[in-house]
Design a protein around this motif. Structure first.
Motif, PDB file in Angstrom:
ATOM      1  N   PHE A 112       0.864  -1.176   0.000  1.00 59.91           N
ATOM      2  CA  PHE A 112       0.000   0.000   0.000  1.00 59.91           C
ATOM      3  C   PHE A 112       0.897   1.221   0.000  1.00 59.91           C
ATOM      4  O   PHE A 112       2.062   1.141   0.376  1.00 59.91           O
ATOM      5  CB  PHE A 112      -0.977  -0.001   1.190  1.00 59.91           C
ATOM      6  CG  PHE A 112      -0.344   0.105   2.546  1.00 59.91           C
ATOM      7  CD1 PHE A 112      -0.280   1.317   3.212  1.00 59.91           C
ATOM      8  CD2 PHE A 112       0.169  -1.024   3.180  1.00 59.91           C
ATOM      9  CE1 PHE A 112       0.292   1.409   4.475  1.00 59.91           C
ATOM     10  CE2 PHE A 112       0.744  -0.949   4.439  1.00 59.91           C
ATOM     11  CZ  PHE A 112       0.806   0.274   5.091  1.00 59.91           C
ATOM     12  N   CYS A 113       0.384   2.336  -0.495  1.00 59.22           N
ATOM     13  CA  CYS A 113       1.194   3.550  -0.612  1.00 59.22           C
ATOM     14  C   CYS A 113       0.674   4.636   0.321  1.00 59.22           C
ATOM     15  O   CYS A 113      -0.526   4.867   0.399  1.00 59.22           O
ATOM     16  CB  CYS A 113       1.182   4.066  -2.045  1.00 59.22           C
ATOM     17  SG  CYS A 113       1.992   2.938  -3.197  1.00 59.22           S
ATOM     18  N   VAL A 114       1.603   5.290   0.998  1.00 59.99           N
ATOM     19  CA  VAL A 114       1.264   6.421   1.856  1.00 59.99           C
ATOM     20  C   VAL A 114       1.649   7.681   1.086  1.00 59.99           C
ATOM     21  O   VAL A 114       2.818   7.885   0.732  1.00 59.99           O
ATOM     22  CB  VAL A 114       2.004   6.363   3.210  1.00 59.99           C
ATOM     23  CG1 VAL A 114       1.585   7.523   4.094  1.00 59.99           C
ATOM     24  CG2 VAL A 114       1.739   5.024   3.900  1.00 59.99           C
ATOM     25  N   CYS A 115       0.632   8.490   0.801  1.00 60.89           N
ATOM     26  CA  CYS A 115       0.797   9.693  -0.012  1.00 60.89           C
ATOM     27  C   CYS A 115       0.549  10.933   0.848  1.00 60.89           C
ATOM     28  O   CYS A 115       0.076  10.829   1.973  1.00 60.89           O
ATOM     29  CB  CYS A 115      -0.213   9.670  -1.158  1.00 60.89           C
ATOM     30  SG  CYS A 115      -0.168   8.160  -2.137  1.00 60.89           S
ATOM     31  N   ARG A 116       0.849  12.085   0.275  1.00 71.79           N
ATOM     32  CA  ARG A 116       0.510  13.331   0.976  1.00 71.79           C
ATOM     33  C   ARG A 116      -0.979  13.601   0.818  1.00 71.79           C
ATOM     34  O   ARG A 116      -1.554  13.377  -0.244  1.00 71.79           O
ATOM     35  CB  ARG A 116       1.277  14.509   0.389  1.00 71.79           C
ATOM     36  CG  ARG A 116       2.758  14.475   0.664  1.00 71.79           C
ATOM     37  CD  ARG A 116       3.458  15.734   0.214  1.00 71.79           C
ATOM     38  NE  ARG A 116       3.208  16.018  -1.188  1.00 71.79           N
ATOM     39  CZ  ARG A 116       3.407  17.179  -1.780  1.00 71.79           C
ATOM     40  NH1 ARG A 116       3.878  18.204  -1.083  1.00 71.79           N
ATOM     41  NH2 ARG A 116       3.166  17.359  -3.047  1.00 71.79           N
ATOM     42  N   ALA A 117      -1.605  14.105   1.864  1.00 75.70           N
ATOM     43  CA  ALA A 117      -3.002  14.534   1.802  1.00 75.70           C
ATOM     44  C   ALA A 117      -3.059  15.875   1.065  1.00 75.70           C
ATOM     45  O   ALA A 117      -2.052  16.585   0.961  1.00 75.70           O
ATOM     46  CB  ALA A 117      -3.572  14.678   3.211  1.00 75.70           C
ATOM     47  N   GLU A 118      -4.209  16.210   0.574  1.00 77.20           N
ATOM     48  CA  GLU A 118      -4.381  17.484  -0.154  1.00 77.20           C
ATOM     49  C   GLU A 118      -3.938  18.669   0.698  1.00 77.20           C
ATOM     50  O   GLU A 118      -3.321  19.606   0.201  1.00 77.20           O
ATOM     51  CB  GLU A 118      -5.835  17.676  -0.609  1.00 77.20           C
ATOM     52  CG  GLU A 118      -6.197  16.829  -1.810  1.00 77.20           C
ATOM     53  CD  GLU A 118      -5.329  17.100  -3.024  1.00 77.20           C
ATOM     54  OE1 GLU A 118      -5.033  18.277  -3.337  1.00 77.20           O
ATOM     55  OE2 GLU A 118      -4.924  16.108  -3.665  1.00 77.20           O
TER      56      GLU A 118
END
Length: 122
Positions: A112-118
């Motif tokens: 799974f990938c952890v991305c930046r929130a908006e």
């Protein structure tokens, strides 16, 4: 039109993996499910369903979740929190300018990938 009810994870230990994802998402495990069950649900939209299968994971996921902080936390804070819950870093794609993501593995090796929130991007 269709609606997605569940994202289903084949796994060796449904309750253990559901517990990781329950802690990661802040959603409780369904009250009717037990540690010895072959199916365990973490309700939500969509729900996360964990089903016991006899074979282990052998190749890269063809579908994975992209996640981000939902309560003001940063990508970096979420990566650290998920590491403490039992995830591992598989591939770090963070760029010096802040873009990118971190590919992590849950306790059974699902990517799974952890991305930046908006709110981090502004």
């Amino acid at each position: 039109m269709i609606a997605i009810d569940y994202v289903t994870f084949d796994c060796a230990e449904p309750y253990k993996l559901a517990t990781f994802w329950s802690q990661a998402t802040g959603r409780p495990i369904h009250p009717d499910d037990s540690a010895d069950g072959d199916e365990v649900l973490v309700p939500g939209t969509p729900g996360l369903l964990f089903i016991k299968v006899p074979e282990g994971k052998t190749v890269k996921n063809r579908v994975h979740l992209d996640v981000n902080g939902s309560d003001g936390t940063t990508r970096e804070e979420e990566v650290e929190r998920l590491l403490k819950l039992g995830a591992t870093i598989h591939d770090d794609r963070r760029a010096p300018d802040g873009r990118g993501w971190v590919t992590m593995l849950d306790p059974e090796g699902n990517e799974f990938c952890v991305c930046r929130a908006e709110y981090e991007k502004s």
